[in-house]
Scaffold this active site. Structure first.
Site, mmCIF file in Angstrom:
data_model
loop_
_atom_site.group_PDB
_atom_site.id
_atom_site.type_symbol
_atom_site.label_atom_id
_atom_site.label_comp_id
_atom_site.label_asym_id
_atom_site.label_seq_id
_atom_site.Cartn_x
_atom_site.Cartn_y
_atom_site.Cartn_z
ATOM 1 N N ASP A 168 60.127 149.044 -38.792
ATOM 2 C CA ASP A 168 59.992 150.162 -39.730
ATOM 3 C C ASP A 168 58.586 150.211 -40.317
ATOM 4 O OD1 ASP A 168 63.219 150.457 -41.349
ATOM 5 O OD2 ASP A 168 62.603 150.476 -39.257
ATOM 6 N N ASP A 190 55.842 153.144 -40.153
ATOM 7 C CA ASP A 190 55.292 153.788 -41.353
ATOM 8 C C ASP A 190 53.768 153.819 -41.326
ATOM 9 O OD1 ASP A 190 57.851 152.587 -43.607
ATOM 10 O OD2 ASP A 190 57.661 154.455 -42.454
ATOM 11 N N SER A 233 94.843 145.462 -42.533
ATOM 12 C CA SER A 233 95.482 146.619 -41.904
ATOM 13 C C SER A 233 96.966 146.562 -42.256
ATOM 14 C CB SER A 233 95.248 146.623 -40.408
ATOM 15 O OG SER A 233 95.700 145.420 -39.887
ATOM 16 N N LEU A 234 97.734 147.485 -41.760
ATOM 17 C CA LEU A 234 99.142 147.552 -42.157
ATOM 18 C C LEU A 234 100.052 147.245 -40.988
ATOM 19 C CD1 LEU A 234 99.038 150.890 -44.182
ATOM 20 C CD2 LEU A 234 99.353 148.611 -45.116
ATOM 21 N N GLU A 250 103.366 157.413 -49.866
ATOM 22 C CA GLU A 250 102.374 158.502 -49.774
ATOM 23 C C GLU A 250 101.991 158.677 -48.311
ATOM 24 O OE1 GLU A 250 99.266 156.892 -52.286
ATOM 25 O OE2 GLU A 250 98.358 155.799 -50.631
ATOM 26 N N LYS A 268 100.080 158.723 -44.746
ATOM 27 C CA LYS A 268 99.070 157.871 -44.107
ATOM 28 C C LYS A 268 98.071 158.798 -43.423
ATOM 29 C CE LYS A 268 98.637 153.933 -40.976
ATOM 30 N NZ LYS A 268 97.535 154.428 -40.172
ATOM 31 N N ASP A 314 95.075 159.953 -41.075
ATOM 32 C CA ASP A 314 94.545 159.472 -39.804
ATOM 33 C C ASP A 314 93.030 159.649 -39.763
ATOM 34 O OD1 ASP A 314 94.522 158.409 -37.337
ATOM 35 O OD2 ASP A 314 95.379 160.135 -36.304
ATOM 36 N N GLU A 361 90.274 156.491 -47.121
ATOM 37 C CA GLU A 361 90.114 157.008 -45.760
ATOM 38 C C GLU A 361 89.110 158.150 -45.729
ATOM 39 O OE1 GLU A 361 92.049 155.111 -44.046
ATOM 40 O OE2 GLU A 361 92.317 156.024 -42.070
ATOM 41 N N TYR A 411 93.004 155.157 -51.881
ATOM 42 C CA TYR A 411 94.398 154.716 -51.969
ATOM 43 C C TYR A 411 94.587 153.250 -52.318
ATOM 44 C CZ TYR A 411 93.231 153.827 -47.059
ATOM 45 O OH TYR A 411 92.609 153.440 -45.918
ATOM 46 N N LYS A 452 104.422 151.267 -50.450
ATOM 47 C CA LYS A 452 103.772 150.148 -51.136
ATOM 48 C C LYS A 452 104.623 149.692 -52.323
ATOM 49 C CE LYS A 452 99.476 152.516 -50.187
ATOM 50 N NZ LYS A 452 98.212 153.036 -50.674
ATOM 51 N N LYS A 497 105.426 155.005 -39.125
ATOM 52 C CA LYS A 497 104.757 155.963 -38.250
ATOM 53 C C LYS A 497 105.643 157.175 -37.956
ATOM 54 C CE LYS A 497 100.834 153.970 -37.430
ATOM 55 N NZ LYS A 497 100.291 153.804 -36.146
ATOM 56 N N CYS A 521 97.924 141.952 -3.730
ATOM 57 C CA CYS A 521 97.053 142.397 -4.815
ATOM 58 C C CYS A 521 96.053 143.426 -4.267
ATOM 59 C CB CYS A 521 96.302 141.199 -5.388
ATOM 60 S SG CYS A 521 94.956 141.660 -6.478
ATOM 61 N N CYS A 554 92.271 141.772 -4.234
ATOM 62 C CA CYS A 554 91.779 140.668 -3.400
ATOM 63 C C CYS A 554 92.674 140.412 -2.197
ATOM 64 C CB CYS A 554 91.640 139.397 -4.238
ATOM 65 S SG CYS A 554 93.210 138.726 -4.780
ATOM 66 N N CYS A 598 99.272 138.519 -9.268
ATOM 67 C CA CYS A 598 98.437 138.164 -8.129
ATOM 68 C C CYS A 598 98.239 136.661 -8.117
ATOM 69 C CB CYS A 598 97.087 138.884 -8.254
ATOM 70 S SG CYS A 598 95.796 138.145 -7.257
ATOM 71 N N CYS A 631 90.159 136.221 -7.378
ATOM 72 C CA CYS A 631 90.447 137.653 -7.503
ATOM 73 C C CYS A 631 89.438 138.278 -8.464
ATOM 74 C CB CYS A 631 91.867 137.839 -8.029
ATOM 75 S SG CYS A 631 92.240 139.560 -8.366
#
Ligand code: IVH
Length: 682
Positions: free
Chosen positions: A37, A41, A83-84, A117, A119, A121, A176, A228, A292, A316, A410, A413, A428, A434
């Site tokens: 940087d 500059d 995470s949930l 509440e 969720k 995405d 989110e 949240y 929750k 879900k 397979c 291979c 296999c 392989c």
């Protein structure tokens, strides 16, 4: 009066313009700067001086002005971003509530309030306010460490830059980042017009817009934020989840709506149905609802297991389905040799995502469903899982179609593919001869959740394998010596080679749990790898101890089984792996290249019990067995399920039996529940 430019000035100017342009391009378009940087500059300032006041429109000084951060710095979360766990059925929800009640030892007469509440995405983000000012924003990353996206988040209108008086000195708001469906459509239209990348769905669009090196691009995208949950806070702001929502809302954050506070699972399910039905009318994508436990005191006691809180669950929405044509069935060989049939589909949009391949699981499943090439099929996708073929539509089948014959060789291979007794999948027998197994293994090894080597993707791995530059994982860390050859490769160049080698260097130090996970041991996923790391603490200890696990009746193997959630089959796979000379050679080789950090217990509170091994026996009165175990773990105490000479303390509740007897025989210190609570510092 500015001096008139002479010939030499003009030549210097042209050179400098070209140079700045070159670095601008590397920096803005290729994300691949060659200079620091500061150097940039200096160059730019020099150019501005030479240009003088009569800068023309072609000067790179005027181009893509203010410099964005060159790459995102990493930020360690003060409190991990979890995470949930998911619930897919009504039963899962009932079980969740039951589990919570049991853990907390709630009598039937006592109500348990749960807040529900939607969720959202999108992608999660943690915003840090100090003295009421937004000072930092970080993505979730791997939960422990995310990327610094502060400048970008500051451009989001629904993120308050300041908090009103009365907010704590330190406050981390988690939530989110998302984009509405309408804004997503608009964005894709303008991307198309500009011949830029088209985003597959609103979530990808939000992620792509947030992770822009130039915050002005983020600013031009209509991102929004819902709060949240909380991360670090200097003072408690509420005693319930509902209270947190109210405070957040009062401070200017949007919170997910609608919400409900109920005290039985039936009402949760009713809420789920209601939100599901309203979904089409909601302006942004939801992928379920979150439940929750409302009381924060209960949340604290429930704490978390692996990477998810015990006090919350995501329920879900049912999967989305669509009809399309199955063009061809191909067989994929996984890194453990499993043959998986894959449906190559006529691409179709399923709930906002283009799907062109779906898994057919295994031979039995295919036969059961009688799925054939050329069939019309129903496919479905649910959340992040791989799309699947639900069923075929035989009425639409063309005449002359033949059942699919599953190969017994397979496809990679040519080795025999066999089905072990009791197994569902053909495997296999080629092992490391392989190529699919080796290459898949490399892909797993360098993937985000394992070694996380940036830029070391599937294509490069395949090429380097084909050219015999990587034969074993440790070869990745010896690629430096091939730098000369790599630079010569088509489409590469000094810079891309440097970037790749830097990315590899950056991963020479690795945590024990990632290392174990990266080895690709059958049945050992991230959570199990972490448990093994916790149990053995260091790689050397693991290697010595696991050698003693040969006898399934012996103490060492039993010790392994004592680890929560590790059953005999997983333990057997792990022991087999670490006793296989070929694997030990791979590990030895890797050890010579890497620094493998001993396991760091997350958030252990120092206590006189840290590092000790305890066994609980009998009925505990003041807290449930599970809660006692969870609390012990946060103190860095290993909880074993049977007494041996390695046990430091046995905590004996009411009616303790054989374990207490054994402890007495072995002369192990015995504590009452009260003594334990005292020692544990409660
Ligand atoms: S609460 C301890 N509430 O879903 C984690 N999460 O699949 C507390 N998410 O990582 C999270 N909407 O990024 C919570 N209303 C909501 C949410 C929500 C979306 C995300 C979150 C989490 C992911 C898990």
């Amino acid at each position: 009066m500015p001096r008139k430019k002479n010939k030499k000035d003009l030549a210097d100017l042209t050179k400098l313009r070209l140079l700045v342009e070159h670095h601008n391009k590397l920096y803005h378009q290729m994300d691949a700067p060659e200079i620091s940087d500061a150097e940039y500059d200096t160059l730019k300032r020099k150019l501005e001086e030479l240009e003088g006041p009569s800068i023309d429109m072609f000067s790179p000084v005027n181009a893509v002005g203010a410099k964005p951060s060159r790459e995102f710095a990493k930020i360690r979360h003060a409190i991990p971003m979890l995470s949930l766990n998911n619930a897919f059925s009504d039963e899962d929800v009932v079980d969740f509530v039951e589990r919570v009640r049991k853990f907390l030892l709630l009598p039937e007469t006592e109500k348990l309030e749960i807040l529900a509440e939607p969720k959202i995405d999108g992608l999660s983000c943690s915003l840090r306010y100090e003295k009421g000012i937004l000072v930092q924003a970080a993505t979730r990353g791997d939960g422990e460490e995310g990327e610094d996206v502060t400048l970008n988040v500051k451009t989001i209108k629904s993120v308050p830059q300041h908090l009103p008086k009365g907010a704590p000195d330190v406050l981390e708001v988690r939530g989110e980042i998302y984009i509405t469906r309408e804004d997503f459509e608009k964005l894709n239209k303008s991307q198309m017009a500009a011949e830029e990348k088209i985003f597959a769905n609103p979530r990808n669009a939000a992620a792509g817009s947030l992770r822009q090196l130039d915050p002005r691009i983020t600013a031009s995208r209509a991102l929004r934020f819902f709060g949240y949950a909380l991360g670090e806070v200097s003072v408690q702001i509420a005693t319930t989840q509902e209270g947190i929502r109210r405070k957040l809302s009062h401070w200017g954050f949007d919170v997910p709506k609608p919400e409900t506070l109920v005290d039985n699972p039936e009402k949760l399910l009713k809420f789920h149905t209601k939100v599901y039905e309203e979904r089409p009318t909601i302006a942004y994508d939801l992928d379920g609802v979150v439940y929750k436990v409302n009381g924060l005191d209960y949340q604290r006691r429930l704490s978390f297991v692996s990477r998810s809180p015990r006090w919350a669950i995501a329920h879900k929405f049912p999967a989305e389905q669509a009809e399309t044509i199955l063009r061809k069935i191909t067989i994929q060989v996984g890194r453990t040799g499993t043959l998986t049939p894959v449906a190559e589909l006529e691409p179709i949009n399923v709930g906002g995502v283009m799907v062109s391949r779906a898994t057919l699981h295994n031979e039995d499943e295919m036969q059961r469903k009688d799925i054939r090439e050329g069939d019309y099929v129903i496919i479905q996708r649910a959340g992040d899982v791989i799309p699947q073929v639900v069923k075929t539509l035989p009425d639409k089948r063309k005449k002359g179609s033949k059942p699919f014959v599953f190969p017994d060789r397979c496809p990679e291979c040519g080795s025999r593919a066999v089905r072990e007794e009791g197994a569902v999948a053909k495997r296999c027998t080629g092992g490391l001869v392989c190529p699919a197994q080796v290459v898949e293994h490399f892909k797993h090894f360098s993937s985000r959740t394992a070694f996380d080597i940036e830029g070391f993707g599937d294509k490069i791995i395949q090429e380097l394998w084909d050219e015999k530059m990587i034969k074993t994982p440790a070869d990745i860390f010896r690629l430096k010596k091939h730098a000369g050859t790599l630079v010569e490769r088509e489409g590469w160049g000094e810079l891309s080679v440097k970037n790749l080698l830097d990315a590899i260097e950056a991963r020479r130090t690795i945590s024990l749990e990632r290392f174990i996970y990266a080895l690709g041991i059958r049945q050992v996923g991230q959570a199990t790898a972490k448990k093994l790391a916790l149990h053995f603490s260091s790689l050397d200890n693991l290697l010595t101890e696991i050698k003693k696990c040969g006898d399934p009746e012996g103490e060492a193997f039993q010790g392994l089984l004592n680890i929560e959630d590790i059953g005999p089959s997983v333990a057997e796979d792990a022991v087999k792996f670490f006793n296989e000379p070929h694997n030990l050679q791979v590990i030895k080789d890797l050890k010579s290249e890497l620094t493998i950090k001993d396991f760091e217990r997350t958030k252990t509170k120092a206590s006189p019990m840290t590092g000790k091994t305890v066994v609980f026996t009998g009925k505990l009165i003041r807290m449930g067995r599970e809660e006692a175990k969870a609390q012990a773990e946060t103190l860095g105490v290993t909880v074993a399920s049977s007494v041996s000479k390695n046990t430091d303390y046995v905590i004996a509740g009411e009616d303790a039996g054989s374990k207490l007897k054994k402890a007495t025989e072995l002369g192990i210190k015995i504590l009452s529940e009260d003594e334990w609570i005292e020692l544990a510092g409660n």
